[in-house]
Write a protein that holds these residues in place. Sequence first.
Motif, PDB file in Angstrom:
ATOM      1  N   LEU A 111      30.897  30.316  39.714  1.00  6.86           N
ATOM      2  CA  LEU A 111      31.995  29.555  39.131  1.00  6.86           C
ATOM      3  C   LEU A 111      32.649  28.630  40.153  1.00  6.86           C
ATOM      4  CD1 LEU A 111      33.591  32.429  37.021  1.00  6.86           C
ATOM      5  CD2 LEU A 111      32.302  30.470  36.144  1.00  6.86           C
ATOM      6  N   THR A 112      31.959  28.411  41.260  1.00  8.80           N
ATOM      7  CA  THR A 112      32.456  27.555  42.330  1.00  8.80           C
ATOM      8  C   THR A 112      31.557  26.329  42.467  1.00  8.80           C
ATOM      9  OG1 THR A 112      33.302  29.505  43.498  1.00  8.80           O
ATOM     10  CG2 THR A 112      33.130  27.475  44.763  1.00  8.80           C
ATOM     11  N   GLY A 113      32.183  25.195  42.785  1.00 15.83           N
ATOM     12  CA  GLY A 113      31.437  23.949  42.896  1.00 15.83           C
ATOM     13  C   GLY A 113      31.554  23.148  41.616  1.00 15.83           C
ATOM     14  N   ALA A 114      30.569  22.294  41.364  1.00 10.78           N
ATOM     15  CA  ALA A 114      30.549  21.509  40.127  1.00 10.78           C
ATOM     16  C   ALA A 114      30.002  22.392  39.018  1.00 10.78           C
ATOM     17  CB  ALA A 114      29.683  20.269  40.304  1.00 10.78           C
ATOM     18  N   ILE A 115      30.819  22.694  38.019  1.00 11.00           N
ATOM     19  CA  ILE A 115      30.416  23.607  36.948  1.00 11.00           C
ATOM     20  C   ILE A 115      30.706  22.977  35.586  1.00 11.00           C
ATOM     21  CG2 ILE A 115      30.833  25.650  38.383  1.00 11.00           C
ATOM     22  CD1 ILE A 115      33.423  26.102  36.751  1.00 11.00           C
ATOM     23  N   SER A 116      30.102  23.561  34.566  1.00  7.76           N
ATOM     24  CA  SER A 116      30.392  23.187  33.191  1.00  7.76           C
ATOM     25  C   SER A 116      31.260  24.293  32.606  1.00  7.76           C
ATOM     26  CB  SER A 116      29.093  23.048  32.395  1.00  7.76           C
ATOM     27  OG  SER A 116      29.348  22.709  31.058  1.00  7.76           O
ATOM     28  N   GLN A 117      32.426  23.931  32.090  1.00  7.74           N
ATOM     29  CA  GLN A 117      33.393  24.927  31.630  1.00  7.74           C
ATOM     30  C   GLN A 117      33.828  24.645  30.193  1.00  7.74           C
ATOM     31  OE1 GLN A 117      37.716  24.851  32.798  1.00  7.74           O
ATOM     32  NE2 GLN A 117      37.150  26.693  33.952  1.00  7.74           N
ATOM     33  N   VAL A 118      33.820  25.690  29.360  1.00 11.88           N
ATOM     34  CA  VAL A 118      34.366  25.590  28.010  1.00 11.88           C
ATOM     35  C   VAL A 118      35.838  25.979  28.075  1.00 11.88           C
ATOM     36  CG1 VAL A 118      34.278  26.431  25.648  1.00 11.88           C
ATOM     37  CG2 VAL A 118      32.148  26.140  26.946  1.00 11.88           C
ATOM     38  N   PRO A 119      36.760  25.061  27.780  1.00 13.21           N
ATOM     39  CA  PRO A 119      38.186  25.386  27.853  1.00 13.21           C
ATOM     40  C   PRO A 119      38.560  26.521  26.903  1.00 13.21           C
ATOM     41  CG  PRO A 119      37.857  23.023  27.690  1.00 13.21           C
ATOM     42  CD  PRO A 119      36.531  23.669  27.405  1.00 13.21           C
ATOM     43  N   SER A 120      39.646  27.189  27.212  1.00  9.52           N
ATOM     44  CA  SER A 120      40.170  28.225  26.320  1.00  9.52           C
ATOM     45  C   SER A 120      40.519  27.594  24.978  1.00  9.52           C
ATOM     46  CB  SER A 120      41.416  28.862  26.937  1.00  9.52           C
ATOM     47  OG  SER A 120      42.043  29.719  26.013  1.00  9.52           O
ATOM     48  N   SER A 121      40.291  28.332  23.899  1.00  9.22           N
ATOM     49  CA  SER A 121      40.575  27.796  22.564  1.00  9.22           C
ATOM     50  C   SER A 121      42.065  27.561  22.340  1.00  9.22           C
ATOM     51  CB  SER A 121      40.025  28.734  21.481  1.00  9.22           C
ATOM     52  OG  SER A 121      40.633  30.010  21.580  1.00  9.22           O
ATOM     53  N   VAL A 122      42.915  28.219  23.139  1.00 11.30           N
ATOM     54  CA  VAL A 122      44.360  27.998  22.992  1.00 11.30           C
ATOM     55  C   VAL A 122      44.851  27.007  24.048  1.00 11.30           C
ATOM     56  CG1 VAL A 122      44.975  30.128  21.817  1.00 11.30           C
ATOM     57  CG2 VAL A 122      44.753  30.135  24.289  1.00 11.30           C
ATOM     58  N   SER A 123      44.108  25.927  24.210  1.00 17.05           N
ATOM     59  CA  SER A 123      44.486  24.871  25.142  1.00 17.05           C
ATOM     60  C   SER A 123      45.184  23.754  24.364  1.00 17.05           C
ATOM     61  CB  SER A 123      43.245  24.317  25.837  1.00 17.05           C
ATOM     62  OG  SER A 123      42.455  23.608  24.901  1.00 17.05           O
ATOM     63  N   ALA A 124      45.682  22.766  25.117  1.00 16.67           N
ATOM     64  CA  ALA A 124      46.371  21.628  24.493  1.00 16.67           C
ATOM     65  C   ALA A 124      45.415  20.509  24.107  1.00 16.67           C
ATOM     66  CB  ALA A 124      47.438  21.095  25.446  1.00 16.67           C
ATOM     67  N   ILE A 125      44.117  20.743  24.245  1.00 17.77           N
ATOM     68  CA  ILE A 125      43.127  19.728  23.875  1.00 17.77           C
ATOM     69  C   ILE A 125      43.213  19.455  22.380  1.00 17.77           C
ATOM     70  CG2 ILE A 125      40.648  19.274  23.703  1.00 17.77           C
ATOM     71  CD1 ILE A 125      40.310  20.971  26.224  1.00 17.77           C
ATOM     72  N   LYS A 126      43.106  18.178  22.017  1.00 15.22           N
ATOM     73  CA  LYS A 126      43.207  17.810  20.610  1.00 15.22           C
ATOM     74  C   LYS A 126      41.843  17.881  19.921  1.00 15.22           C
ATOM     75  CE  LYS A 126      47.407  15.024  20.519  1.00 15.22           C
ATOM     76  NZ  LYS A 126      48.013  13.728  20.124  1.00 15.22           N
ATOM     77  N   VAL A 127      41.852  18.453  18.723  1.00 13.06           N
ATOM     78  CA  VAL A 127      40.662  18.520  17.874  1.00 13.06           C
ATOM     79  C   VAL A 127      41.043  17.884  16.536  1.00 13.06           C
ATOM     80  CG1 VAL A 127      38.980  20.016  16.727  1.00 13.06           C
ATOM     81  CG2 VAL A 127      39.917  20.661  18.976  1.00 13.06           C
TER      82      VAL A 127
END
Length: 297
Positions: A111-127
């Motif tokens: 989980l260190t370096g350049a990674i691909s991450q799925v944000p938590s579903s309870v984030s402020a990202i708009k859908v």
Amino acid sequence: MASHGILLVDKPGGLTSHDVVARTRRAFGTRKVGHAGTLDPMATGLLVIGIEGATRLLTYIVGADKTYAATIRLGARTTTDDAEGDVVDTADAGAWTDVDDAAILAGISTLTGAISQVPSSVSAIKVAGRRAYDLVRAGESVELAARAVTVSRFDVLAQRRVDGFTDLDVLVECSSGTYIRALARDLGDALGVGGHLTALRRTRVGGFDVADAVGIDELEGAATLTPAAAAARVMPVLVVTAEEARDLRHGKRLVAQRDRLAASEVAAIDPDGALVGIVEARGNDIKSAMNMPEVQA
């Protein structure tokens, strides 16, 4: 009139970032206040606030890298990937068989370096125009797309057993857009025992440190960084002449001056120490990308 400046606030737990903005508006007597990056109510630490004309700088601060101190609890998954959610699964004794110090460090390494991450579903990202956390609270299922982030440092500072769980105190340095809750979730999943975040504190945003921040009860009369001083903490500086400052403020280019720029975005500061604005290259010229109000006091 309220001052144009950047205010560093040490947000306490239990308040939203909007709460801090509202209190700052009252303390400084202006509606023109914003922040450079949300902190969840559970989280504490550095919130970078822009006041009056300095709100124009927030766009250039929000993308800065950040440092967090956090506590990850291994052994339980929650609905929100943090302690505010409901526990949905707890690891049994057999799940811990292969979870030793070496396994934890190996999990952190992935989980260190350049990674691909799925944000938590309870984030402020708009859908579809709505915040993901609002959809989750409404009972809807949310699947967010993975995003590329960089975790430049992920160190375990302390480790202890608590009520059958393993708690890790960690220090994380990462790119903007990295979710520490997601790191806790993904580490727990990699180890097969689940994990969630129990504490989070932001200690740094770019060149701004929480050690320089004021408490929530110290907003009245709090000192702010000038726009020029704040800009110098997040990007290189170009000192311009009075004539060049006037031209940039009037939308003119500094012809054939591109070689004076040390980065793609540079803070232009006039001979009086005032921030003219943020400049960038256009062809072989220098042009303003954002101009500050000429009155900054």
